[in-house]
Write a protein that holds these residues in place. Structure first.
Motif, PDB file in Angstrom:
ATOM      1  N   UNK A 119       3.669  -1.167  -4.549  1.00  0.00           N
ATOM      2  CA  UNK A 119       3.340  -0.322  -3.404  1.00  0.00           C
ATOM      3  C   UNK A 119       2.830   1.014  -3.935  1.00  0.00           C
ATOM      4  N   UNK A 120       1.624   1.380  -3.526  1.00  0.00           N
ATOM      5  CA  UNK A 120       0.950   2.583  -4.023  1.00  0.00           C
ATOM      6  C   UNK A 120       0.790   3.546  -2.854  1.00  0.00           C
ATOM      7  N   UNK A 121       1.478   4.658  -2.916  1.00  0.00           N
ATOM      8  CA  UNK A 121       1.480   5.594  -1.796  1.00  0.00           C
ATOM      9  C   UNK A 121       0.743   6.886  -2.125  1.00  0.00           C
ATOM     10  N   UNK A 122       0.086   7.426  -1.124  1.00  0.00           N
ATOM     11  CA  UNK A 122      -0.620   8.702  -1.236  1.00  0.00           C
ATOM     12  C   UNK A 122      -0.106   9.660  -0.172  1.00  0.00           C
ATOM     13  N   UNK A 123      -0.304  10.947  -0.411  1.00  0.00           N
ATOM     14  CA  UNK A 123       0.039  11.929   0.615  1.00  0.00           C
ATOM     15  C   UNK A 123      -1.098  12.027   1.628  1.00  0.00           C
ATOM     16  N   UNK A 124      -0.983  12.955   2.546  1.00  0.00           N
ATOM     17  CA  UNK A 124      -1.968  13.054   3.626  1.00  0.00           C
ATOM     18  C   UNK A 124      -3.347  13.481   3.135  1.00  0.00           C
TER      19      UNK A 124
END
Length: 359
Positions: free
Chosen positions: A156-161
């Motif tokens: 799972x690869x998450x980014x900020x806004x």
């Protein structure tokens, strides 16, 4: 039970590496949901003191790599243990034989750290040409492919806004206890990656002057300890097993490390894991990395990769690697920024030695 290992890449959580620096393990219900704060009686408020007595090496690693962005590491570790560790059934006091109070604390943190050390995300991305940049952007597919190639399953690869790379979540199924069980990588369940398909920013480390100074000081302390530890616990002779290779120069102990290609790198991140295999002569050993076998080529350079058909033989003097009786290696220059320095056995402008640190 499924167990997540989350590696947060938040701009404000970075210390020594562009990737990392917040890691935590927690159990979920195999659907992405998870329990939290399961035993208020074990929400300890002295994690540092417990680890200093029971697991000092784990604490030393955490003080460098598992940092709180507001500078309160103790409070952050208390939060991680109280929220997640109290919900792991095999850490419950009744699951221990002759349980001693707080015994589960070093078990949780030591296992989380050991798992993290098997996930050199920075190296995996760098090997695929994905490196921190203020201008370049990357696709979700490229990042996923680079990580999956090593982990064996999607991450799972998450980014900020702002579309900036922020977290990596690795998931496992655990067979047995968290303390001694087998962690098997699996595809993620629950929430999908939050990064956009294109235009992902992977920013270099930044911060105030004070934060940068603190980071550099911590780096020097940590890596020096690693190199010294290897020298004091591994006697001269034939190395065997897995470890890291750090570079010592005339002015600095542990001035960077070797990445999987055999190159010298100083811009942070995680050192590559090398495997030492004893040779039949009983006095030397070969080295290999995730890239392949390692050898000194015809131009006297060190290289590790699939193109190497026959590994070179090395020895160990109790502190440093040796090649053909000499612990002296060289580079044409000290690498800076994202530059990777080639290591040579023939005389060059910079003299160096290579220290082994067992995993």
């Amino acid at each position: 039970m499924s167990n997540k290992l989350a590696t947060e890449l938040s701009e404000y959580h970075r210390c020594l590496q562009y990737l990392l620096l917040q890691l935590s393990g927690w159990p979920d219900n195999c659907d992405g949901t998870f329990s939290q704060y399961c035993d208020t009686s074990r929400e300890y408020t002295n994690i540092t003191a417990i680890l200093a007595k029971a697991a000092p090496s784990t604490l030393a690693f955490m003080q460098t790599y598992w940092k709180d962005y507001q500078g309160n590491d103790e409070s952050f570790w208390e939060h991680e243990f109280g929220k997640h560790a109290t919900c792991i059934s095999t850490l419950d006091p009744e699951c221990y034989t002759n349980y001693q109070p707080t015994q589960e604390v070093p078990d949780f943190f030591t296992r989380a750290v050991s798992l993290f050390q098997t996930l050199p995300s920075y190296d995996w991305l760098a090997a695929a040409g994905i490196v921190p940049s203020k201008t370049a952007t990357y696709t979700l597919a490229a990042i996923q492919a680079a990580l999956t190639a090593h982990h064996g399953h999607n991450v799972i690869i998450n980014c900020n806004s702002n579309g900036e790379l922020d977290e990596l979540w690795y998931q496992y199924n655990v067979r047995g206890s968290v303390q001694t069980g087998t962690f098997t990588p699996v595809d993620p369940v629950g929430s999908a990656s939050t990064c956009p398909k294109t235009g992902i920013k992977y920013l270099p480390k930044s911060g105030t002057g004070t934060a940068t100074t603190t980071s550099k000081t911590a780096s020097a302390t940590s890596t020096s300890t690693k190199s010294t530890g290897a020298a004091s616990t591994t006697p001269p002779g034939v190395l065997s097993g897995k470890g890291y290779l750090y570079v010592d120069t005339s002015s600095t102990t542990s001035d960077g490390f070797l990445i999987s290609s055999g190159a010298w790198y100083r811009a942070g991140g995680t050192p590559a894991t090398y495997t030492a295999n004893p040779n039949s002569d009983g006095t030397t050993f070969s080295l290999s990395s995730s890239k392949g076998k390692c050898a000194i080529l015809s131009d006297s350079s060190l290289s590790c990769g699939t193109s190497v058909s026959t590994a070179s033989s090395f020895a160990y003097d109790g502190t440093h690697l040796t090649f053909q009786g000499s612990a002296q290696f060289y580079a044409s220059a000290v690498p800076t920024g994202q530059t990777q320095g080639t290591i040579f056995t023939s005389a060059q402008a910079v003299s160096l030695a290579i220290a082994w640190n067992s995993q």
